[in-house]
Design an enzyme around this catalytic site. Sequence first.
Site, PDB file in Angstrom:
ATOM      1  N   LYS A   8       0.845  -1.201   0.000  1.00 23.13           N
ATOM      2  CA  LYS A   8       0.000   0.000   0.000  1.00 23.13           C
ATOM      3  C   LYS A   8       0.881   1.252   0.000  1.00 23.13           C
ATOM      4  O   LYS A   8       2.102   1.158   0.198  1.00 23.13           O
ATOM      5  CB  LYS A   8      -0.900  -0.030   1.235  1.00 23.13           C
ATOM      6  CG  LYS A   8      -0.113  -0.051   2.542  1.00 23.13           C
ATOM      7  CD  LYS A   8      -0.952  -0.547   3.712  1.00 23.13           C
ATOM      8  CE  LYS A   8      -0.172  -0.427   5.011  1.00 23.13           C
ATOM      9  NZ  LYS A   8      -0.833  -1.120   6.120  1.00 23.13           N
ATOM     10  N   ARG A  49      -9.913  -0.720  15.086  1.00 22.15           N
ATOM     11  CA  ARG A  49      -9.729   0.084  13.884  1.00 22.15           C
ATOM     12  C   ARG A  49     -10.688  -0.449  12.826  1.00 22.15           C
ATOM     13  O   ARG A  49     -11.753   0.092  12.652  1.00 22.15           O
ATOM     14  CB  ARG A  49      -8.262   0.035  13.430  1.00 22.15           C
ATOM     15  CG  ARG A  49      -7.886   1.149  12.493  1.00 22.15           C
ATOM     16  CD  ARG A  49      -6.399   1.182  12.191  1.00 22.15           C
ATOM     17  NE  ARG A  49      -5.914   0.006  11.480  1.00 22.15           N
ATOM     18  CZ  ARG A  49      -4.696  -0.105  10.973  1.00 22.15           C
ATOM     19  NH1 ARG A  49      -3.824   0.884  11.108  1.00 22.15           N
ATOM     20  NH2 ARG A  49      -4.324  -1.198  10.336  1.00 22.15           N
ATOM     21  N   TYR A  95      17.584  29.253   7.098  1.00 22.82           N
ATOM     22  CA  TYR A  95      16.477  29.904   7.805  1.00 22.82           C
ATOM     23  C   TYR A  95      16.760  30.009   9.299  1.00 22.82           C
ATOM     24  O   TYR A  95      17.217  29.057   9.931  1.00 22.82           O
ATOM     25  CB  TYR A  95      15.184  29.113   7.614  1.00 22.82           C
ATOM     26  CG  TYR A  95      14.552  29.308   6.247  1.00 22.82           C
ATOM     27  CD1 TYR A  95      14.165  30.570   5.819  1.00 22.82           C
ATOM     28  CD2 TYR A  95      14.362  28.225   5.406  1.00 22.82           C
ATOM     29  CE1 TYR A  95      13.580  30.747   4.564  1.00 22.82           C
ATOM     30  CE2 TYR A  95      13.776  28.396   4.157  1.00 22.82           C
ATOM     31  CZ  TYR A  95      13.394  29.662   3.747  1.00 22.82           C
ATOM     32  OH  TYR A  95      12.822  29.823   2.512  1.00 22.82           O
ATOM     33  N   MET A 152      12.641  23.550   2.401  1.00 23.09           N
ATOM     34  CA  MET A 152      11.685  22.741   1.641  1.00 23.09           C
ATOM     35  C   MET A 152      12.389  21.920   0.557  1.00 23.09           C
ATOM     36  O   MET A 152      12.072  20.746   0.346  1.00 23.09           O
ATOM     37  CB  MET A 152      10.632  23.646   0.994  1.00 23.09           C
ATOM     38  CG  MET A 152       9.547  22.877   0.275  1.00 23.09           C
ATOM     39  SD  MET A 152       8.374  23.949  -0.556  1.00 23.09           S
ATOM     40  CE  MET A 152       7.555  24.709   0.827  1.00 23.09           C
TER      41      MET A 152
HETATM   42  C1  LIG Z   1       0.027  -1.991   6.719  1.00 21.61           C
HETATM   43  C2  LIG Z   1      -0.496  -3.308   7.147  1.00 21.61           C
HETATM   44  C3  LIG Z   1       0.351  -4.419   7.239  1.00 21.61           C
HETATM   45  C4  LIG Z   1       1.856  -4.295   7.155  1.00 21.61           C
HETATM   46  O1  LIG Z   1       2.329  -3.763   8.367  1.00 21.61           O
HETATM   47  P1  LIG Z   1       3.888  -3.507   8.658  1.00 21.61           P
HETATM   48  O2  LIG Z   1       3.908  -3.041  10.066  1.00 21.61           O
HETATM   49  O3  LIG Z   1       4.332  -2.456   7.713  1.00 21.61           O
HETATM   50  O4  LIG Z   1       4.608  -4.786   8.451  1.00 21.61           O
HETATM   51  C5  LIG Z   1      -0.226  -5.658   7.495  1.00 21.61           C
HETATM   52  N1  LIG Z   1      -1.561  -5.786   7.680  1.00 21.61           N
HETATM   53  C6  LIG Z   1      -2.406  -4.733   7.629  1.00 21.61           C
HETATM   54  C7  LIG Z   1      -3.853  -4.947   7.855  1.00 21.61           C
HETATM   55  C8  LIG Z   1      -1.909  -3.459   7.365  1.00 21.61           C
HETATM   56  O5  LIG Z   1      -2.742  -2.420   7.340  1.00 21.61           O
END
Ligand SMILES: *Cc1c(COP(=O)(O)O)cnc(C)c1O
Length: 343
Positions: A36, A127, A242, A290
């Site tokens: 993701k 969640r 800065y 930046m």
């Molecule tokens: C992002 C996620 C993972 C991976 O988690 P990591 O801590 O990056 O290994 C696995 N399962 C779910 C449901 C996630 O949202």
Amino acid sequence: MTTSPLRLRLDAAALASNWRTLDAMSGSAACGAAVKANGYGLGAVDVATRLARAGCRDFFVATWAEAAELAPLGLSVSVLHGIRAEDMPLALSGIARPVLNSPAQIERWRAAGGGVCDVMIDTGMNRLGLSVDQALSGVLTGLEIDVLMSHLACADVDVAMNGAQLAAFAELRGRSSARRMSLANSAGIGLGPDYAFDLTRPGLALYGGVPRAEMATIQQVVTPEAQIVQRRCVPAGASIGYNATFTAAHDAEIAIINIGYADGYFRGFSGIGCGRWGDVALPVVGRVSMDLVAIVVDRAPGLGEGDWVALDYALPAAAAASGMSQYELLVGLGRRFDPHWTA
Ligand SMILES: *Cc1c(COP(=O)(O)O)cnc(C)c1O
């Protein structure tokens, strides 16, 4: 084609090695991959292609737009956030499985005559997902479930909640029609074989993150590199950047490099981060801007405009130094980098 003054050095061998390490640590369970957020900032298509080549068969994204990007690869993809009404055309096209999180999502999938799906169980993180009781109440009956999964809230530390989540999830063993069960993220793999079930879902550790000491053999995958825009001598007593947070104690040779907080090189690296030219350390001085950072190049007389400098970015150390999490350091990497994969 114009090239960028920033590049991400990406170590394909380290990525594959990390997957093999996590696969071995997963024991008899298969090892998948969370890709993701654009493969944690590294490029979802590039990462998934290389992981598939290494042997990975199960991929996880957050949204259907992310699934659509991976569709041409023909991989097995699960969409963690499930299905909104507006996702249904894409979801029914079969490019990925939804991970159904709520009774409403289950109803939507059923009503549309959807096929194989995954289901998320909430075992204490509060969640996403159905409670264990909900899952046992009959709401899953008749669904064709591949992966029944849950997610650990505290797997990076040793707390009682890990065991409690494990026990809650294990209650569902043999009590649903799911083909496979999956609990562990990267850190969860480090908790041991009880947590692996049939499939693990690491993200962070694939990309060089080290969430637990058990994962010390995880290798760095990502190194940002930036070109020098200008080299200058800053005389003793003059300040840099800065708010003039750094004043030169003696005449200093300074290079201004083409990276900044817009590229994920966050302000927490101000006066703390370090560039690298071969073995020579080039400390960051003054505040990160930046798009620009100043580094001391007294010890690198040969460096000039247009030369490339690497930045120290080993995730555990960089996170400790900058105050950002290892996750943020990955997904914060901006869009101005050219990816340079090395085999
Ligand atoms: C992002 C996620 C993972 C991976 O988690 P990591 O801590 O990056 O290994 C696995 N399962 C779910 C449901 C996630 O949202």
